[in-house]
Structures are given as C-alpha cells and as structure tokens.
Design an enzyme around this catalytic site. Structure first.
Site, PDB file in Angstrom:
ATOM      1  N   LYS A  64      34.276  12.345 -10.314  1.00 17.67           N
ATOM      2  CA  LYS A  64      34.580  13.782 -10.245  1.00 17.67           C
ATOM      3  C   LYS A  64      33.416  14.630 -10.740  1.00 17.67           C
ATOM      4  O   LYS A  64      33.354  15.830 -10.449  1.00 17.67           O
ATOM      5  CB  LYS A  64      35.849  14.115 -11.020  1.00 17.67           C
ATOM      6  CG  LYS A  64      35.741  13.995 -12.521  1.00 17.67           C
ATOM      7  CD  LYS A  64      37.048  14.381 -13.187  1.00 17.67           C
ATOM      8  CE  LYS A  64      36.979  14.243 -14.700  1.00 17.67           C
ATOM      9  NZ  LYS A  64      36.005  15.190 -15.297  1.00 17.67           N
ATOM     10  N   ASP A  65      32.469  14.039 -11.501  1.00 16.05           N
ATOM     11  CA  ASP A  65      31.316  14.779 -11.990  1.00 16.05           C
ATOM     12  C   ASP A  65      30.192  14.880 -10.962  1.00 16.05           C
ATOM     13  O   ASP A  65      29.260  15.680 -11.135  1.00 16.05           O
ATOM     14  CB  ASP A  65      30.741  14.120 -13.250  1.00 16.05           C
ATOM     15  CG  ASP A  65      31.672  14.233 -14.447  1.00 16.05           C
ATOM     16  OD1 ASP A  65      32.509  15.158 -14.462  1.00 16.05           O
ATOM     17  OD2 ASP A  65      31.558  13.406 -15.367  1.00 16.05           O
ATOM     18  N   ARG A  93      40.706  24.361 -13.336  1.00 14.34           N
ATOM     19  CA  ARG A  93      41.712  23.852 -12.403  1.00 14.34           C
ATOM     20  C   ARG A  93      43.041  23.645 -13.121  1.00 14.34           C
ATOM     21  O   ARG A  93      44.113  24.035 -12.623  1.00 14.34           O
ATOM     22  CB  ARG A  93      41.222  22.530 -11.788  1.00 14.34           C
ATOM     23  CG  ARG A  93      42.288  21.785 -10.983  1.00 14.34           C
ATOM     24  CD  ARG A  93      41.824  20.384 -10.628  1.00 14.34           C
ATOM     25  NE  ARG A  93      41.484  19.593 -11.801  1.00 14.34           N
ATOM     26  CZ  ARG A  93      42.359  18.940 -12.546  1.00 14.34           C
ATOM     27  NH1 ARG A  93      43.660  18.981 -12.245  1.00 14.34           N
ATOM     28  NH2 ARG A  93      41.975  18.247 -13.592  1.00 14.34           N
ATOM     29  N   ARG A  94      42.990  23.026 -14.289  1.00 16.03           N
ATOM     30  CA  ARG A  94      44.218  22.798 -15.047  1.00 16.03           C
ATOM     31  C   ARG A  94      44.797  24.112 -15.540  1.00 16.03           C
ATOM     32  O   ARG A  94      46.008  24.328 -15.491  1.00 16.03           O
ATOM     33  CB  ARG A  94      43.935  21.858 -16.230  1.00 16.03           C
ATOM     34  CG  ARG A  94      43.608  20.427 -15.803  1.00 16.03           C
ATOM     35  CD  ARG A  94      43.241  19.569 -16.999  1.00 16.03           C
ATOM     36  NE  ARG A  94      42.926  18.186 -16.593  1.00 16.03           N
ATOM     37  CZ  ARG A  94      41.926  17.475 -17.086  1.00 16.03           C
ATOM     38  NH1 ARG A  94      41.130  17.991 -18.011  1.00 16.03           N
ATOM     39  NH2 ARG A  94      41.710  16.245 -16.657  1.00 16.03           N
ATOM     40  N   ARG A 138      36.291  21.522 -26.117  1.00 10.35           N
ATOM     41  CA  ARG A 138      35.192  20.633 -25.771  1.00 10.35           C
ATOM     42  C   ARG A 138      35.304  19.373 -26.619  1.00 10.35           C
ATOM     43  O   ARG A 138      36.095  19.302 -27.552  1.00 10.35           O
ATOM     44  CB  ARG A 138      33.837  21.304 -26.027  1.00 10.35           C
ATOM     45  CG  ARG A 138      33.595  22.572 -25.243  1.00 10.35           C
ATOM     46  CD  ARG A 138      33.537  22.327 -23.747  1.00 10.35           C
ATOM     47  NE  ARG A 138      32.578  21.286 -23.398  1.00 10.35           N
ATOM     48  CZ  ARG A 138      31.262  21.433 -23.347  1.00 10.35           C
ATOM     49  NH1 ARG A 138      30.740  22.604 -23.634  1.00 10.35           N
ATOM     50  NH2 ARG A 138      30.472  20.438 -23.008  1.00 10.35           N
ATOM     51  N   ARG A 177      39.460  15.858 -29.184  1.00 13.61           N
ATOM     52  CA  ARG A 177      40.506  16.707 -28.595  1.00 13.61           C
ATOM     53  C   ARG A 177      41.891  16.348 -29.138  1.00 13.61           C
ATOM     54  O   ARG A 177      42.664  17.225 -29.525  1.00 13.61           O
ATOM     55  CB  ARG A 177      40.471  16.581 -27.075  1.00 13.61           C
ATOM     56  CG  ARG A 177      39.181  17.081 -26.465  1.00 13.61           C
ATOM     57  CD  ARG A 177      39.201  17.035 -24.957  1.00 13.61           C
ATOM     58  NE  ARG A 177      37.885  17.377 -24.412  1.00 13.61           N
ATOM     59  CZ  ARG A 177      37.674  17.894 -23.224  1.00 13.61           C
ATOM     60  NH1 ARG A 177      38.692  18.155 -22.427  1.00 13.61           N
ATOM     61  NH2 ARG A 177      36.455  18.161 -22.807  1.00 13.61           N
ATOM     62  N   CYS A 229      32.952  21.606  -9.530  1.00 14.68           N
ATOM     63  CA  CYS A 229      34.000  21.092 -10.413  1.00 14.68           C
ATOM     64  C   CYS A 229      34.565  22.171 -11.326  1.00 14.68           C
ATOM     65  O   CYS A 229      35.567  21.959 -11.994  1.00 14.68           O
ATOM     66  CB  CYS A 229      33.476  19.922 -11.228  1.00 14.68           C
ATOM     67  SG  CYS A 229      32.179  20.359 -12.407  1.00 14.68           S
TER      68      CYS A 229
END
Length: 343
Positions: free
Chosen positions: A81-82, A129-130, A147, A153, A240
């Site tokens: 995805k990156d 997106r989320r 981050r 997290r 992205c």
C-alpha cells in the site's frame, strides 16, 4: 554463494515482514541477509513531522529503491500500500506473496467496538481514508491524528491519551498481536487502502536470476486483487493520502474464477461519498489474471470519474479554505452509493 541481501525499513513491523520473505526464500534453499535502511518516512516519524497533507505516497519507499539501484541490496520488501502506482526505471515488482487479511481493526479501551464508544471518545488514526469513512458512520467520536509504530499507538490507549486506535489487521497479525483487536471493521462500512495487507518484493529489472527466484513467491490471486485496486487508484489519480478505499477478491463463479472489486472515494469529512463495485471473469489459469485485473480496475475507476469522482478529487486538491462543506450529501451529484454484493 553469497547470501541474498534483503533491504528493509528498521521498524519492528518492517523487519518482521521482510523476515517472512526471507523465510520463504530460505525454504527454497536460498541464504538471505536482512539489510536495514533508514527511510525519509522513518526520520519524519522520529521527528514528529506529520505526513498528512504532504506528498506521502512512496515516502517509505524511495530509500529502499535507492539502495536497490545502488547495488547495496538485491531485494527490497515494502508494504504494498506504500508503493506509488507509477514504476521506477530499473526496478520491477517481482513478487506479491499471499495476502494477509486486508481489513482494518479497532483496538479500544475496555474491549469496546467503535459503536460502543461514547460520543466524544478520541479515536486515533493517521489515515485520511479511515477518518472519512468513520466520519461517514456518524458515530459522534472525535478523530485525531497519530504517528508512531504499533507499540506507540496502542500504548497511548493505556496512557489514556486515546480511547481507541484504528490499524491494519495485517500488521497486528504479522506481529502475533491480532488478538488485541477489539473489532474487525466490515469492508462494507470501512474499505481498506488499495493493496493493504499485501507485501511487495522488488528487485532490479536486469537481475534475471533473482527475478526467476522471486517469481516462485508470487501469488496469482493476490497479484490480481492488488492490481485491480491500484489501477483503480491510479485512474482516480489518488495517492495513499487521498480518502480512497478499494478491495478486490477472487471468487468462484458459475463459469470459472471471477474478480470482484468494490471501491469508495470520499470527501475529507465523509459528507460526500461515491461507492461502486464491478466484477470480471478471469482466465482458466493465473497467467492472464493481472491483465484482466488491470482492465477491471481501470474501467471501474473511469466509471467513478464519470459519475462524480472527478468533482470529489478536484475538491480534495483545493486549498482547505476554498473547499465547500455541504450539509446535505444527497444533494451533490457525486453523493451516490451502490449496494455491493459479497463475492
């Protein structure tokens, strides 16, 4: 024979993912060595520099590709995805191994789900997106940026800084921590990022021996799925950081294998959204699947542009002060949705 040098980011997740590729190559009789590379993305995380709003597509990729082209490593492993959707001269995507679960998950205090969190609860994610898709659910939670690595997290929940974080399930699974998720988000509500859960294994295009070796790790179904998702994203011209979700899956059809693709593009606040789905038959073997998948992704992306996605993309590229914030998403021509059949 010298060990095959595998370039990887230094994070625990990145080295774990690269270790899975190394294990697969070792099982084929090839000795490997992990070579840790510091990327610009890692440096910006260490310095607390936010990526949101910056040209973040590929920020974790360029240093690995530079090392590959310089001959410092023979293989580079990325979270797919990156990867930017455009190619880099001299480098080829040699293998896409079988995909982990691509869905997003919630890790929340007290074992809660998103719907069980009280209004005003702080839900952390670094993904527009989320944010857009969760905002669209109308749960009344406060979405905040975050981050850092997985430990950082999740640790902020125990500290009381956040009530929940949203992460990719694949990363937790690869770290052996999937059981920490308190909810797996249904893709009908929150579609993952294009390519999420898959790994990309790159090498130099003129390294024929390594190309042939890595081809043995490639999974035709996974490559077809991510090709459809990434072609759709490229057609929509979204990186992205754009609120675009997509998920493709190979399924058994009445006349052979089929590829189902569902996608969504949203405004940053989730007030406007366009959802579409499509499917295509796949060939009898996997040799033509990538081409079939690219056509499916391109066709669905073009349909979404014609149906209003172009207006949403234009809004996303406007300076923030010039963006409109409609109060009624149904009044906008791009605010349409379609029932998405389960493949």
């Amino acid at each position: 024979m010298a060990a095959l040098r595998i370039g990887t980011r230094r994070s625990i997740l990145a080295t774990t993912q690269s270790g899975h590729v190394a294990d697969a190559l070792e099982a084929l009789g090839t000795a490997t060595e992990l070579v840790e590379i510091t990327t610009d993305g890692d440096r910006s995380q260490a310095g607390g520099v936010p990526l949101t709003g910056a040209p973040s597509t590929g920020v974790f990729v360029s240093a690995l590709r530079d090392a590959l082209l310089a001959g410092e490593v023979d293989v580079a492993v990325h979270s797919l995805k990156d990867l930017p959707t455009y190619s880099t001269e001299g480098i080829v995507l040699a293998a896409v191994p079988p995909r982990e679960d691509p869905r997003d998950v919630v890790v929340a205090r007290d074992g809660l789900t998103l719907g069980e969190l009280p209004p005003g609860s702080k839900v952390a994610t670094g993904s527009p997106r989320r944010v857009a898709q969760i905002e669209a659910l109308g749960l009344g939670v406060e979405l905040v940026g975050v981050r850092g690595n997985v430990d950082t997290r999740i640790g902020r929940i125990a500290e009381g800084t956040y009530d929940a974080v949203v992460l990719a399930r694949a990363g937790l699974a690869r770290l052996g921590r999937a059981d920490e998720a308190t909810e797996v988000l249904d893709p009908l509500q929150v579609l993952p990022a294009p390519g999420q859960g898959a790994l990309a294994v790159e090498c130099r295009s003129d390294d024929t021996a390594t190309l042939a070796l890595l081809a043995r790790l490639d999974d035709a179904g996974t490559r077809a799925a991510v090709t459809a998702e990434r072609t759709l994203m490229a057609t929509l011209e979204g990186g992205c950081a754009a609120p675009i979700g997509a998920l493709a899956e190979v399924a058994d059809g009445d006349e052979g294998p089929e590829l189902w693709l569902r996608a969504v593009i949203l405004s940053e606040d989730g007030a406007l959204s366009l959802r579409r789905s499509a499917s295509a038959a796949l060939g009898a073997d996997g040799a033509s699947w990538a081409a079939d998948a690219a056509k499916l992704g391109g066709d669905l992306g073009a349909e979404m542009l014609a149906d209003g996605a172009a207006e949403l993309m234009a809004q996303l590229t406007q300076p923030r002060g010039e963006q409109s914030r409609p109060t009624d998403s149904n009044s906008h021509p791009s605010a349409r949705s379609a029932e998405v059949p389960n493949p």
